[in-house]
Each structure stands twice: as structure tokens, then as C-alpha cells.
Design an enzyme around this catalytic site. Structure first.
Site, PDB file in Angstrom:
ATOM      1  N   GLU A 168       8.814  -1.312  -8.136  1.00 47.47           N
ATOM      2  CA  GLU A 168       8.172  -0.046  -7.756  1.00 47.47           C
ATOM      3  C   GLU A 168       9.136   0.805  -6.941  1.00 47.47           C
ATOM      4  OE1 GLU A 168       4.349  -0.689  -5.826  1.00 47.47           O
ATOM      5  OE2 GLU A 168       4.419   1.259  -4.856  1.00 47.47           O
ATOM      6  N   GLU A 172       5.775   8.741  -0.891  1.00 47.77           N
ATOM      7  CA  GLU A 172       4.397   8.718  -0.383  1.00 47.77           C
ATOM      8  C   GLU A 172       4.253   9.690   0.780  1.00 47.77           C
ATOM      9  OE1 GLU A 172       1.959   4.715  -0.692  1.00 47.77           O
ATOM     10  OE2 GLU A 172       3.917   4.357   0.189  1.00 47.77           O
ATOM     11  N   TRP A 262      -5.158   8.708  -2.981  1.00 45.59           N
ATOM     12  CA  TRP A 262      -6.021   7.556  -2.689  1.00 45.59           C
ATOM     13  C   TRP A 262      -6.385   7.509  -1.217  1.00 45.59           C
ATOM     14  CZ3 TRP A 262      -3.807   3.547   0.316  1.00 45.59           C
ATOM     15  CH2 TRP A 262      -2.412   3.552   0.406  1.00 45.59           C
ATOM     16  N   THR A 273      -2.875  -0.177   7.178  1.00 43.23           N
ATOM     17  CA  THR A 273      -2.845   0.892   6.180  1.00 43.23           C
ATOM     18  C   THR A 273      -3.591   2.112   6.704  1.00 43.23           C
ATOM     19  OG1 THR A 273      -2.795  -0.766   4.433  1.00 43.23           O
ATOM     20  CG2 THR A 273      -3.408   1.473   3.781  1.00 43.23           C
TER      21      THR A 273
END
Ligand SMILES: *[C@@H]1O[C@H](CO)[C@@H](O)[C@H](O)[C@H]1NC(C)=O
Ligand SMILES: *[C@@H]1O[C@H](CO)[C@@H](O)[C@H](O)[C@H]1NC(C)=O
Ligand SMILES: *[C@@H]1O[C@H](CO)[C@@H](O)[C@H](O)[C@H]1NC(C)=O
Ligand SMILES: *[C@@H]1O[C@H](CO)[C@@H](O)[C@H](O)[C@H]1NC(C)=O
Ligand SMILES: *[C@@H]1O[C@H](CO)[C@@H](O)[C@H](O)[C@H]1NC(C)=O
Ligand SMILES: *[C@@H]1O[C@H](CO)[C@@H](O)[C@H](O)[C@H]1NC(C)=O
Length: 374
Positions: A168, A172, A262, A273
């Protein structure tokens, strides 16, 4: 090390777990491969057939690596998201024909940008946001995203590449921090926390109200992140060699291009998070109340594949054959079909999103916004 340092597939799969129906398929992982009756391991870690064998199908957790359809070969091109004619809005309908569609909406809704600058990817309290994926894979080359990030605490925008074995590369944008963007990469879903693997870069003007061009220049020996054509970070393959010298922990497998919004600030996420994303989302935010969703705005994506001589010789895609002796997955070009046969089921992947609701609202909004539809 950023507290965010979780690969996106973990964050998103955790969020989606809550929505999986009781009759969900069997789990798959490195130790429990899928049975022949449901041979393909989806990107969310469940066994199935048909649609489960398309984009995201995890070859090493499937019944056989070749249970997954090959990764459709790269094709250079640019999508302007004012025109959705090459975007399959109903992922369940997608049959693996990457000649027919360049993008698939995996979850959520697209809404025409009111200023005609592309589409908004939306997030509501009742969904888990929106994710779109390229139908084709890129195995080195460059990807240029032109977008505006989201700007609300707890809301995350991501523009990434993701391989079926979880290599990946990320951009972000976290929460209300719109003067920064984070760069990250993972090798087989694992970050090297001792290296400065996640890093922030400054954006010259507010990322949520100005379009900037965010580029991955992903080459076999070096990976660069660029903002508006200026390199902001470089990782060399050499510097990713593991301490025992056995593996380069460097993204090296064909990857889809994905853009998403998201909820980092939601109950279903880990505290780390939530903090990284700028706290819990305020569902009473005036922007949310007046629009009915949070959003980011995607104007275009340009993909430039590295020269691939096999592309003109009937090559359809890349297929995995297993691991090499160092434990790095091996891919080769193939001429096998990327399509499902007529008898293979077109089914929604276990994720709980209703394609009906998604498509109906996308259609309604697109028509209202004058988007060119298929
Ligand atoms: C792998 O999946 C099996 C079957 O669902 C499960 O029992 C096992 O705990 C899983 N292993 C890991 C490491 O998640
Ligand atoms: C794939 O899509 C293209 C473009 O729509 C179409 O011409 C072709 O017939 C399709 N192939 C198959 C096997 O359905
Ligand atoms: C982590 O990265 C550092 C520097 O890039 C490297 O020296 C080290 O060997 C890596 N560790 C592992 C476990 O891969
Ligand atoms: C492939 O190698 C990885 C480590 O890089 C390991 O976790 C995995 O179990 C291996 N899979 C197979 C099928 O050998
Ligand atoms: C794929 O390649 C093999 C070996 O070169 C060849 O025998 C076969 O006919 C090819 N199949 C297609 C569909 O082109
Ligand atoms: C999406 O496609 C599936 C499979 O063809 C179909 O069952 C479903 O009704 C479609 N949804 C909409 C909204 O058309």
C-alpha cells in the site's frame, strides 16, 4: 511514528465488520485458506465465488492463487470525474471487464460537485463513507490525483494504491488539518515503525478549498511523493531491506488505485485512530446538516504505466503464483481471462452496503447535477 499507522484495509475492514450479515461467508487468512466451494478470499477476508474473485481477491489466502481472476493489466489514461460514463456505480454488476469500466464504486455515494469540478465522495452517519477503485492495476508508474480533501474533525480522505497482498502507498488527509497531508507505505500490510515510514508534508494552500496535484512516482527502485510537481518525500528500495537482509519491505506488487472518505472519528475505530483523525465526528456540524453528508472532491486521476512490452502481446493481466524463497509474493503476466464466466455469481461482497440505495441516490444526484451518465 504516527498513531494512524494502520494499513487502510485494517481500518476499513474493522469499520465494515459491524455491517456483515449473520450468514457471512467463512473467514480466510494466512493459515485458513478458502475451500474449493467458495474459493476466493475477498479484500475483507471472507470466502466466496464470482464477485469475490475480482479486484482485491487475496491470492495467497484463496483456495489457489489462480482462484482469483488476474489483475487487469495497466493502461495509461486520465479520468475527469465530471464524466462518470466509465465508472461502474453498481459494483455487483461488474464482471471483470476492465475494457468497459475504469472505476468501480465499492461503497457509498458519489455526488456531482456543485461547481462542476468533478465528484464529491460522501460520508454519512449511516454509511461508512465512499470508496472507489480502479478496475485496472498498476505495476510501477505514476498516479496523479487532483482533489480537495475533507476538512472536518474525524473525517479522513485517502488516495492510495493497494495490492491484493496489501502492499500500500498512501496520501491521507486527517480531520481538520488541511495544511498537511500524510505519506505512508506498507509492505504486505506491515509498516516498519522503526523507520520514519509515515511522514507529513505541507500543502501550500488549504487542501480542502484548493485543488492540488498529489502524485506517486512509484518505480521499481524508488518511490517519490510529489505535491504540485515538487518532491516531498523519497523512499529508496535499498533502505527498506530488513535487518536480516532477507526481504526488501517495499511495495512491489500490482495495485489498484483507490480514493475514499471514511470516518476515522467513530466508535468502531481504535482510540489511536480517532485521535489521529482529529477526534469524534460532529454529526451536528452545520455543513453536515445543510448537505446531509461530509465530502471530499475528486476532479481527476491520471495513470501513467511504465512501459510494458507484454501489453501488446495478448497479455490480459498479472497473476500470482505464490511466494519466492524470501516470502515475497511472485507475480507474472498472464493471458488468462480477467472476466467472470456467465455462470459465476455477481454478488455484493460481505460489507453490508446496499447497492440499491447507493445507485438510486447517485443517479438522482447525478441527474440533478447534470453529470453525463452511461
Ligand atoms: C484464520 O481464520 C480461521 C477461520 O475463520 C480462524 O479460526 C483463525 O482464528 C484465523 N486466524 C487468524 C490468525 O486470524
Ligand atoms: C468488454 O467490454 C467491451 C467494452 O464495453 C466490450 O466491447 C466487450 O465485448 C466486453 N467483453 C466481454 C467479453 O464481455
Ligand atoms: C526498518 O527500516 C530501517 C530503516 O529503513 C531498517 O534499517 C530496518 O532493518 C527495518 N526493520 C525491519 C524489521 O524491516
Ligand atoms: C508468503 O510469505 C509471507 C511472508 O512474507 C508469509 O506470511 C505467508 O504465509 C507466505 N504464504 C505462503 C502461501 O507461503
Ligand atoms: C495464452 O498463451 C498460451 C501460451 O503462449 C497459448 O497457448 C494460449 O493459446 C494463449 N491463450 C490465449 C487466450 O491467448
Ligand atoms: C446492482 O446489480 C445487481 C446485480 O446485477 C442487481 O441485483 C441490483 O439490483 C443492482 N442494483 C441496482 C440499484 O440496480
Amino acid at each position: 511514528m504516527p498513531v494512524s499507522a494502520l494499513p487502510l484495509f485494517v481500518v476499513l475492514s474493522t469499520a465494515l465488520l459491524a455491517f456483515i450479515p449473520h450468514a457471512a461467508a467463512q473467514n480466510c487468512n494466512a493459515t485458513t485458506l478458502c475451500p474449493a466451494s467458495a474459493p476466493c478470499c475477498s479484500e475483507y477476508g471472507f470466502c466466496g465465488s464470482g464477485s469475490y474473485c475480482l479486484g482485491g481477491c487475496e491470492p495467497l489466502y484463496s483456495n489457489k492463487p489462480t482462484s482469483c481472476r488476474p489483475n487487469p493489466i495497466c493502461q495509461s489514461g486520465e479520468t475527469n470525474f465530471n464524466d462518470l460514463s466509465r465508472v461502474q456505480l453498481n459494483a455487483t454488476k461488474y464482471d471483470g471487464n476492465a475494457t468497459a469500466y475504469d472505476w468501480v464504486v465499492n461503497a457509498g455515494n458519489l455526488v456531482a460537485d456543485p461547481n462542476g469540478q468533478g465528484v464529491r465522495l460522501t460520508l454519512t452517519e449511516n454509511d461508512q463513507g465512499t470508496k472507489i477503485s480502479s478496475t485496472r492495476y498498476i505495476h510501477y508508474g505514476s498516479i496523479e490525483f487532483v482533489l480537495q480533501s475533507s476538512k472536518w474533525g474525524g473525517v479522513v480522505t485517502a488516495a492510495i494504491t493497494m495490492s491484493d497482498v496489501k502492499d500500500e502507498i498512501d496520501w491521507e488527509w486527517a480531520g481538520a488539518t488541511t495544511d498537511q497531508v500524510q505519506t505512508n507505505y506498507w509492505f504486505l500490510g506491515v509498516a516498519n515503525y522503526s523507520a520514519t515510514q509515515g511522514a507529513s508534508a505541507s500543502v501550500s494552500s488549504d487542501a480542502s478549498s484548493n485543488f492540488h496535484t498529489y502524485t506517486f512516482d512509484w518505480q521499481e527502485n524508488q518511490l517519490n511523493w510529489l505535491i504540485d510537481n515538487q518532491v516531498v518525500r523519497t523512499v529508496s528500495k535499498d533502505e527498506t531491506l530488513s535487518e536480516d537482509g532477507s526481504q526488501y519491505k517495499y511495495p512491489s506488487t500490482p495495485s489498484r488505485v483507490q480514493i475514499s472518505i471514511w470516518p476515522g472519528g467513530s466508535d468502531s475505530q481504535a482510540q489511536g485512530t480517532i485521535d489521529w483523525a482529529g477526534g469524534m465526528i460532529n454529526w451536528q456540524d452545520p455543513d453536515y446538516l445543510s448537505n446531509g453528508y461530509f465530502w471530499n472532491t475528486l476532479q481527476s486521476v491520471k495513470i501513467t504505466c511504465n512501459d510494458d512490452p507484454d501489453q501488446n502481446t495478448g497479455t490480459t493481466g498479472w497473476a500470482y503464483s505464490g511466494n519466492d524463497t524470501a516470502g515475497v509474493p511472485v507475480v507474472d503476466v498472464t493471458n488468462a481471462s480477467t472476466l467472470l464466466s456467465a455462470s459465476e455469481p455477481r454478488v455484493p461482497l460481505a460489507s453490508g452496503h446496499s447497492p440499491l440505495v447507493a445507485l438510486v441516490s447517485v443517479l438522482a444526484l447525478a441527474l440533478a447535477g447534470g453529470i453525463a451518465m452511461l
